[in-house]
Enzyme design. Structure first.
Site, PDB file in Angstrom:
ATOM      1  N   GLY A  55       6.657 -10.700 -22.335  1.00 21.05           N
ATOM      2  CA  GLY A  55       6.918 -10.957 -20.934  1.00 21.05           C
ATOM      3  C   GLY A  55       6.712 -12.413 -20.572  1.00 21.05           C
ATOM      4  O   GLY A  55       5.953 -13.133 -21.224  1.00 21.05           O
ATOM      5  N   HIS A 223      -2.198  -9.485 -18.654  1.00 28.05           N
ATOM      6  CA  HIS A 223      -1.153  -8.930 -17.799  1.00 28.05           C
ATOM      7  C   HIS A 223      -1.714  -8.493 -16.450  1.00 28.05           C
ATOM      8  O   HIS A 223      -1.207  -7.561 -15.831  1.00 28.05           O
ATOM      9  CB  HIS A 223      -0.473  -7.739 -18.492  1.00 28.05           C
ATOM     10  N   ASP A 412     -15.759 -35.838  -1.335  1.00 27.08           N
ATOM     11  CA  ASP A 412     -16.712 -36.197  -2.398  1.00 27.08           C
ATOM     12  C   ASP A 412     -17.769 -37.204  -1.959  1.00 27.08           C
ATOM     13  O   ASP A 412     -18.671 -37.525  -2.730  1.00 27.08           O
ATOM     14  CB  ASP A 412     -15.968 -36.750  -3.611  1.00 27.08           C
ATOM     15  N   CYS A 413     -17.686 -37.717  -0.733  1.00 23.14           N
ATOM     16  CA  CYS A 413     -18.585 -38.797  -0.315  1.00 23.14           C
ATOM     17  C   CYS A 413     -20.046 -38.361  -0.341  1.00 23.14           C
ATOM     18  O   CYS A 413     -20.916 -39.086  -0.825  1.00 23.14           O
ATOM     19  CB  CYS A 413     -18.202 -39.290   1.076  1.00 23.14           C
ATOM     20  N   SER A 457     -16.932 -46.459  -2.773  1.00 25.99           N
ATOM     21  CA  SER A 457     -18.277 -46.612  -2.200  1.00 25.99           C
ATOM     22  C   SER A 457     -19.243 -47.153  -3.236  1.00 25.99           C
ATOM     23  O   SER A 457     -20.081 -48.016  -2.940  1.00 25.99           O
ATOM     24  CB  SER A 457     -18.778 -45.269  -1.666  1.00 25.99           C
ATOM     25  N   THR A 507     -15.128 -47.853   8.014  1.00 31.10           N
ATOM     26  CA  THR A 507     -15.687 -47.769   6.670  1.00 31.10           C
ATOM     27  C   THR A 507     -17.198 -47.876   6.792  1.00 31.10           C
ATOM     28  O   THR A 507     -17.748 -48.029   7.884  1.00 31.10           O
ATOM     29  CB  THR A 507     -15.171 -48.901   5.763  1.00 31.10           C
ATOM     30  N   ASP A 562     -17.148 -41.793  10.357  1.00 25.68           N
ATOM     31  CA  ASP A 562     -16.858 -42.111   8.954  1.00 25.68           C
ATOM     32  C   ASP A 562     -18.009 -41.641   8.079  1.00 25.68           C
ATOM     33  O   ASP A 562     -19.180 -41.988   8.328  1.00 25.68           O
ATOM     34  CB  ASP A 562     -16.659 -43.610   8.780  1.00 25.68           C
ATOM     35  N   GLY A 564     -18.985 -42.432   4.992  1.00 24.30           N
ATOM     36  CA  GLY A 564     -19.713 -43.502   4.322  1.00 24.30           C
ATOM     37  C   GLY A 564     -20.635 -44.242   5.257  1.00 24.30           C
ATOM     38  O   GLY A 564     -21.770 -44.607   4.903  1.00 24.30           O
TER      39      GLY A 564
END
Length: 578
Positions: A55, A223, A412-413, A457, A507, A562, A564
């Site tokens: 398949g 499957h 991710d900061c 950063s 920033t 912000d 950061g």
């Protein structure tokens, strides 16, 4: 379970995906009506043909394994459905001849019926044909699997590879190719695990297949069928891998002891992505599996890690072990031009020694010495206490900063700041760290941030801290707040030379600059920290001019400051004892 797809017509999805192989591999032909991919340059007069199939939904298996040194043809069914006898016959007619054809299939009822009948019809036309059925699953066990036998899983790909390499030799007979394929099939074990089931494009969502956030299934097939055991909560990766390797290698488990690896000349390992894992996560899983396998005295001689046999975009992986002879290793190492096959690697005894781990002291042991005694510019105890408080505030603020960055960035900061803060905290609190009263401490701190903080950063913080260390080196006595303000002003100028970011660009500069300017004006560190916080809060509603935030929905700017800048505000408040 991902339920959104770019292509929702599943028939068109399969047909078009197969056609795409003619664009990536110039040596294939596509028999569109029969969904068959065949090797164009194959000579049935001189070489045994290798055909597989099943398949769709298992890509790159099987069609992307058609190529020199692997499969000669592949017949594809619709998603998770066996190809018909007519399709398989078309593949046989396209590539089989006097040298014969070997059909390699996974142990599923539909595949066995259809491929076996196609093989019989080929024999009736005078084409030598043999079938090898692969069943490498160990999860179900001998008792439960009964007459049906073990399911065919990702280990089948290794049978494809060995049989294809054997058939690439013009002198190989069908009998020899079959023997090579059976040797692999008889010495394979595989077990899989997944965090969820998959959604087939265009079909309704099967509610009973949706797993809870804290569940995983061990021993599933390919499957979308349910696994043998539902695990709740999800074990840690080391515990999960241990359970999987136990099922694969435990000689005392009479229900699953299919292969005795104690007598193996060599062990081959395949870590297979079921379709939905990132290469990053698969790499971490592979490292864990290799480490645990080696600790059991079964260091693999060959490693295959990648996406070989999937269950659409299944968020899981399977582990396959092969007890291999030297000739099998030779065939596994042989080259192939199949576009979907990721070659394996040779794992040697010295592989772990190629991983180099240096301590911070080793990397910097010569970087701070110039032959001259350095003056004391810090009070080590006070410095460590202030930095410790600053780090703790940043770490505590991580969830809020992450939430902000999820709205206006890539999320991710907070983790980036937390990781750096944890490293600095370890640096100033470790019993092995002797906080020097000299500029060397600032240099080491800057190195710590540089080595533990990623992204833009990280670069900004590193430049500022290295420049700060350079600026403080000119002082001969312990720094007071005015001296710190002067040094920080020079460091900020250095930073400005490296980035166009200025106050008003949304920033971290929006918090850092007012902190530095207020400190340099002689208003004290507490007032400077207040100014930094005010600058951070002022970014709420401000349009971004730099960084990844430029690309996100501008409506988020009105909702959060912000991230950061908030991180800097937390940091300087900690330094000020606020």
């Amino acid at each position: 379970m991902s339920t959104k797809h770019f292509v929702t017509n599943i028939d068109k999805l399969v047909i078009d995906a197969l056609e795409a192989l003619t664009l990536t591999n110039p040596d294939v032909l596509y028999y569109k009506n029969d969904k068959v991919i065949a090797k164009k340059s194959h000579d049935p007069q001189t070489h045994v043909a290798i055909i597989s199939g099943g398949g769709a939904g298992h890509e790159p298996a099987h069609a992307a394994f058609v190529g020199e040194g692997m499969l000669t043809a592949a017949a594809s069914g619709w998603i998770f459905a066996s190809p018909s006898v007519a399709q398989i016959e078309r593949a046989i007619v396209a590539v089989a001849g006097p040298k014969g054809v070997l059909l390699i299939i996974k142990n599923y009822t539909g595949d066995i019926f259809h491929f076996s009948l196609a093989a019989e019809k080929a024999r009736s036309r005078g084409i030598p044909a043999e079938v090898v059925v692969v069943g490498d699953d160990v999860a179900v066990g001998k008792t439960k699997s009964g007459k049906v036998g073990r399911r065919g899983l990702a280990g089948t790909v290794l049978v494809h590879k060995v049989a294809g390499a054997a058939a690439a030799r013009a002198e190989s007979t069908l009998k020899e190719v079959v023997a090579a394929a059976k040797e692999v099939a008889d010495n394979l074990v595989t077990v899989g695990v997944s965090l969820n089931h998959v959604h087939i494009p265009g079909r309704k969502i099967e509610e009973e297949n949706i797993m809870a956030e804290d569940e995983a299934e061990l021993g599933l097939g390919i499957h979308n069928e349910k696994g043998c055991v539902r695990l709740q909560p999800i074990p840690s990766l080391p515990d999960l891998v241990k359970t999987m390797l136990d099922q694969l290698t435990d000689k005392t488990d009479a229900d699953r002891a299919y292969v005795d690896f104690a007598t193996a000349e060599s062990v081959v390992l395949m870590v297979n992505n079921l379709g939905g894992l990132s290469p990053l996560e698969l790499g971490a899983i592979t490292n864990e599996v290799v480490g645990q396998l080696t600790s059991r005295g079964l260091r693999p001689k060959r490693l295959f890690s990648g996406t070989y046999m999937t269950s659409l975009d299944g968020p899981g992986f399977s582990v396959t072990l092969l007890k291999a002879s030297d000739i099998v290793l030779k065939y596994l190492d042989a080259p192939t031009k199949a576009v979907g096959f990721t070659p394996g690697s040779v794992v040697t005894a010295d592989s772990p020694s190629r991983v180099i781990v240096e301590s911070a002291a080793q990397k910097t042991e010569h970087s701070h010495t110039n032959g001259h005694a350095k003056p004391s510019i810090l009070d080590p105890a006070k410095f460590a206490s202030s930095v410790k408080l600053a780090c703790e505030k940043v770490i505590a603020a991580e969830p809020q900063i992450t939430q902000y960055d999820t709205v206006v960035g890539d999320g991710d900061c907070g983790y980036t700041l937390k990781r750096a803060a944890e490293a600095v905290l370890s640096f100033v609190t470790s019993s092995s760290t002797n906080i020097s009263p000299t500029v060397s401490t600032l240099q080491d701190l800057a190195e710590t941030v540089e080595n533990n903080m990623d992204g833009t950063s990280g670069a900004i913080f590193s430049i500022f801290l290295h420049a700060l260390a350079t600026s403080t080196a000119r002082f001969e006595t312990v720094l007071d707040e005015n001296s710190w303000g002067s040094a920080a002003t020079e460091a900020l100028k250095t930073l400005y030379a490296a980035t166009p970011a200025r106050p008003g660009d949304r920033t971290l500069i929006d918090a850092l600059a007012p902190f530095v300017e207020t400190l340099a004006a002689g208003e004290g560190v507490k007032n400077a920290a207040v100014a930094g916080r005010k600058g951070a809060e002022g970014t709420k509603g401000m349009n971004a001019s730099l960084g990844r935030a430029v690309y996100v929905d501008a409506r988020g700017y009105d909702r959060v400051p912000d991230p950061g800048a908030v991180g800097v505000a937390e940091l300087v408040e900690g330094l000020a004892g606020l």
